[in-house]
Scaffold this motif. Sequence first.
Motif, PDB file in Angstrom:
ATOM      1  N   ARG A   1     -10.001 -12.081  -4.383  1.00  0.00           N
ATOM      2  CA  ARG A   1     -10.873 -11.029  -4.927  1.00  0.00           C
ATOM      3  C   ARG A   1     -11.502 -11.502  -6.242  1.00  0.00           C
ATOM      4  O   ARG A   1     -12.702 -11.300  -6.466  1.00  0.00           O
ATOM      5  N   ASN A   2     -10.731 -12.124  -7.083  1.00  0.00           N
ATOM      6  CA  ASN A   2     -11.253 -12.619  -8.357  1.00  0.00           C
ATOM      7  C   ASN A   2     -12.319 -13.691  -8.145  1.00  0.00           C
ATOM      8  O   ASN A   2     -13.314 -13.759  -8.893  1.00  0.00           O
ATOM      9  N   TYR A   3     -12.124 -14.533  -7.154  1.00  0.00           N
ATOM     10  CA  TYR A   3     -13.135 -15.544  -6.833  1.00  0.00           C
ATOM     11  C   TYR A   3     -14.426 -14.877  -6.377  1.00  0.00           C
ATOM     12  O   TYR A   3     -15.531 -15.233  -6.831  1.00  0.00           O
ATOM     13  N   LEU A   4     -14.308 -13.908  -5.490  1.00  0.00           N
ATOM     14  CA  LEU A   4     -15.487 -13.240  -4.948  1.00  0.00           C
ATOM     15  C   LEU A   4     -16.224 -12.452  -6.026  1.00  0.00           C
ATOM     16  O   LEU A   4     -17.460 -12.338  -5.983  1.00  0.00           O
ATOM     17  N   LEU A   5     -15.493 -11.904  -6.973  1.00  0.00           N
ATOM     18  CA  LEU A   5     -16.140 -11.187  -8.079  1.00  0.00           C
ATOM     19  C   LEU A   5     -17.074 -12.106  -8.862  1.00  0.00           C
ATOM     20  O   LEU A   5     -18.086 -11.666  -9.405  1.00  0.00           O
ATOM     21  N   LYS A   6     -16.764 -13.392  -8.902  1.00  0.00           N
ATOM     22  CA  LYS A   6     -17.575 -14.361  -9.645  1.00  0.00           C
ATOM     23  C   LYS A   6     -18.693 -14.970  -8.798  1.00  0.00           C
ATOM     24  O   LYS A   6     -19.796 -15.216  -9.303  1.00  0.00           O
ATOM     25  N   PHE A   7     -18.427 -15.196  -7.513  1.00  0.00           N
ATOM     26  CA  PHE A   7     -19.332 -16.041  -6.742  1.00  0.00           C
ATOM     27  C   PHE A   7     -19.953 -15.381  -5.508  1.00  0.00           C
ATOM     28  O   PHE A   7     -20.857 -15.967  -4.909  1.00  0.00           O
ATOM     29  N   ALA A   8     -19.502 -14.216  -5.118  1.00  0.00           N
ATOM     30  CA  ALA A   8     -19.988 -13.604  -3.878  1.00  0.00           C
ATOM     31  C   ALA A   8     -21.013 -12.523  -4.159  1.00  0.00           C
ATOM     32  O   ALA A   8     -21.134 -12.014  -5.284  1.00  0.00           O
ATOM     33  N   SER A   9     -21.759 -12.163  -3.121  1.00  0.00           N
ATOM     34  CA  SER A   9     -22.704 -11.052  -3.227  1.00  0.00           C
ATOM     35  C   SER A   9     -21.950  -9.732  -3.160  1.00  0.00           C
ATOM     36  O   SER A   9     -20.763  -9.685  -2.793  1.00  0.00           O
ATOM     37  N   GLU A  10     -22.641  -8.661  -3.495  1.00  0.00           N
ATOM     38  CA  GLU A  10     -22.013  -7.337  -3.421  1.00  0.00           C
ATOM     39  C   GLU A  10     -21.584  -7.015  -1.994  1.00  0.00           C
ATOM     40  O   GLU A  10     -20.527  -6.417  -1.780  1.00  0.00           O
ATOM     41  N   THR A  11     -22.405  -7.415  -1.025  1.00  0.00           N
ATOM     42  CA  THR A  11     -22.059  -7.165   0.378  1.00  0.00           C
ATOM     43  C   THR A  11     -20.804  -7.923   0.775  1.00  0.00           C
ATOM     44  O   THR A  11     -19.917  -7.377   1.439  1.00  0.00           O
ATOM     45  N   GLU A  12     -20.714  -9.181   0.357  1.00  0.00           N
ATOM     46  CA  GLU A  12     -19.540  -9.990   0.685  1.00  0.00           C
ATOM     47  C   GLU A  12     -18.284  -9.422   0.034  1.00  0.00           C
ATOM     48  O   GLU A  12     -17.212  -9.401   0.660  1.00  0.00           O
ATOM     49  N   LEU A  13     -18.422  -8.967  -1.192  1.00  0.00           N
ATOM     50  CA  LEU A  13     -17.273  -8.371  -1.875  1.00  0.00           C
ATOM     51  C   LEU A  13     -16.868  -7.060  -1.206  1.00  0.00           C
ATOM     52  O   LEU A  13     -15.671  -6.799  -1.002  1.00  0.00           O
ATOM     53  N   SER A  14     -17.854  -6.260  -0.831  1.00  0.00           N
ATOM     54  CA  SER A  14     -17.572  -4.999  -0.146  1.00  0.00           C
ATOM     55  C   SER A  14     -16.889  -5.244   1.197  1.00  0.00           C
ATOM     56  O   SER A  14     -15.926  -4.549   1.552  1.00  0.00           O
ATOM     57  N   ASN A  15     -17.366  -6.242   1.927  1.00  0.00           N
ATOM     58  CA  ASN A  15     -16.748  -6.564   3.217  1.00  0.00           C
ATOM     59  C   ASN A  15     -15.323  -7.069   3.043  1.00  0.00           C
ATOM     60  O   ASN A  15     -14.447  -6.816   3.886  1.00  0.00           O
ATOM     61  N   PHE A  16     -15.082  -7.799   1.963  1.00  0.00           N
ATOM     62  CA  PHE A  16     -13.721  -8.270   1.694  1.00  0.00           C
ATOM     63  C   PHE A  16     -12.787  -7.086   1.447  1.00  0.00           C
ATOM     64  O   PHE A  16     -11.654  -7.068   1.944  1.00  0.00           O
ATOM     65  N   GLU A  17     -13.263  -6.104   0.700  1.00  0.00           N
ATOM     66  CA  GLU A  17     -12.431  -4.924   0.454  1.00  0.00           C
ATOM     67  C   GLU A  17     -12.171  -4.165   1.748  1.00  0.00           C
ATOM     68  O   GLU A  17     -11.083  -3.617   1.954  1.00  0.00           O
ATOM     69  N   ARG A  18     -13.161  -4.142   2.627  1.00  0.00           N
ATOM     70  CA  ARG A  18     -12.965  -3.535   3.955  1.00  0.00           C
ATOM     71  C   ARG A  18     -11.907  -4.301   4.733  1.00  0.00           C
ATOM     72  O   ARG A  18     -11.069  -3.712   5.423  1.00  0.00           O
ATOM     73  N   LEU A  19     -11.941  -5.623   4.616  1.00  0.00           N
ATOM     74  CA  LEU A  19     -10.951  -6.457   5.292  1.00  0.00           C
ATOM     75  C   LEU A  19      -9.551  -6.175   4.755  1.00  0.00           C
ATOM     76  O   LEU A  19      -8.597  -6.058   5.538  1.00  0.00           O
ATOM     77  N   VAL A  20      -9.424  -6.082   3.445  1.00  0.00           N
ATOM     78  CA  VAL A  20      -8.118  -5.792   2.841  1.00  0.00           C
ATOM     79  C   VAL A  20      -7.574  -4.470   3.364  1.00  0.00           C
ATOM     80  O   VAL A  20      -6.376  -4.361   3.707  1.00  0.00           O
ATOM     81  N   THR A  21      -8.415  -3.464   3.438  1.00  0.00           N
ATOM     82  CA  THR A  21      -7.986  -2.160   3.965  1.00  0.00           C
ATOM     83  C   THR A  21      -7.574  -2.276   5.418  1.00  0.00           C
ATOM     84  O   THR A  21      -6.543  -1.710   5.836  1.00  0.00           O
ATOM     85  N   TYR A  22      -8.352  -3.026   6.199  1.00  0.00           N
ATOM     86  CA  TYR A  22      -8.038  -3.229   7.619  1.00  0.00           C
ATOM     87  C   TYR A  22      -6.675  -3.911   7.780  1.00  0.00           C
ATOM     88  O   TYR A  22      -5.837  -3.479   8.580  1.00  0.00           O
ATOM     89  N   LEU A  23      -6.452  -4.966   7.009  1.00  0.00           N
ATOM     90  CA  LEU A  23      -5.205  -5.723   7.129  1.00  0.00           C
ATOM     91  C   LEU A  23      -3.999  -4.912   6.666  1.00  0.00           C
ATOM     92  O   LEU A  23      -2.883  -5.143   7.128  1.00  0.00           O
ATOM     93  N   GLN A  24      -4.231  -3.964   5.772  1.00  0.00           N
ATOM     94  CA  GLN A  24      -3.128  -3.130   5.287  1.00  0.00           C
ATOM     95  C   GLN A  24      -2.471  -2.371   6.426  1.00  0.00           C
ATOM     96  O   GLN A  24      -1.259  -2.128   6.424  1.00  0.00           O
ATOM     97  N   TYR A  25      -3.269  -2.009   7.422  1.00  0.00           N
ATOM     98  CA  TYR A  25      -2.758  -1.232   8.552  1.00  0.00           C
ATOM     99  C   TYR A  25      -2.680  -2.047   9.837  1.00  0.00           C
ATOM    100  O   TYR A  25      -2.402  -1.506  10.900  1.00  0.00           O
ATOM    101  N   TYR A  26      -2.924  -3.366   9.732  1.00  0.00           N
ATOM    102  CA  TYR A  26      -2.919  -4.210  10.922  1.00  0.00           C
ATOM    103  C   TYR A  26      -1.492  -4.581  11.280  1.00  0.00           C
ATOM    104  O   TYR A  26      -0.733  -5.069  10.436  1.00  0.00           O
ATOM    105  N   GLY A  27      -1.133  -4.391  12.535  1.00  0.00           N
ATOM    106  CA  GLY A  27       0.182  -4.783  13.014  1.00  0.00           C
ATOM    107  C   GLY A  27       0.079  -5.977  13.920  1.00  0.00           C
ATOM    108  O   GLY A  27      -0.645  -5.949  14.914  1.00  0.00           O
ATOM    109  N   ASN A  28       0.757  -7.042  13.601  1.00  0.00           N
ATOM    110  CA  ASN A  28       0.723  -8.270  14.376  1.00  0.00           C
ATOM    111  C   ASN A  28       1.792  -8.217  15.463  1.00  0.00           C
ATOM    112  O   ASN A  28       2.823  -8.863  15.401  1.00  0.00           O
ATOM    113  N   ASN A  29       1.504  -7.415  16.505  1.00  0.00           N
ATOM    114  CA  ASN A  29       2.485  -7.240  17.578  1.00  0.00           C
ATOM    115  C   ASN A  29       1.909  -7.713  18.910  1.00  0.00           C
ATOM    116  O   ASN A  29       0.725  -7.654  19.122  1.00  0.00           O
TER     117      ASN A  29
END
Length: 215
Positions: free
Chosen positions: A187-215
């Motif tokens: 996240r800290n890397y993306l805050l420096k080098f990524a676009s707003e869309t890329e950062l927003s998508n990363f946060e969406r990914l983090v939320t997705y992975l929070q509830y992702y079950g690897n079963n």
Amino acid sequence: MSIKTTEAKLYYALYDFFESAEFHLLMDKKQFRKNTPSGFVNVIFSVSEYQKDTDAWVEVHIGCRNDQIEQIAQQFLNVNLMDFRADVNTLIISTGNYNNVKYFRYKIQNDEDLNDACDSIMEFMNLSGFSFLNSVTKLSDIDQILNGQAHKPSKYLYNQVHRCYKGLIAAKLNDNPRYTELATTYRNYLLKFASETELSNFERLVTYLQYYGNN
């Protein structure tokens, strides 16, 4: 030697070598590929013009795809067209970068050059290439490569923004105990080098992975 002629002769000269290692030619994708339980490993050839209609440059890349990582990652990365998503590599590196030699390519002007290039490619694969590809067929291998030194750029992906996404996914799927720390690092890397869309998508990914079950 033209690009088309160079490609045809290159694939012909290397065909038996790669087939003996169970890598099959996919000419339309300009690569030799071997399927694995988790996806595939491949050797990709990029042939470009050196001098008009006479000489060609050949660059070689090796890499792998982990289907589980890519099935998640491609939902959050907007750069790959749907038709190409099944062929996206998770890791990819040129033979030059693998050996820490920047901008390394083979210059092909004639059959002798081509034969020398093929000998060099086969030598690289026997000394390093095949062993590397064998070492990245497991999720834990990719987790280690992408996340072992998360604070440094990875030479195994050209796009470091994509590294943040794929590294975090690999950590989650592999139950990496440093997952939360890695999320913060990326996240800290993306805050420096990524676009707003890329950062927003990363946060969406983090939320997705929070509830992702690897079963």
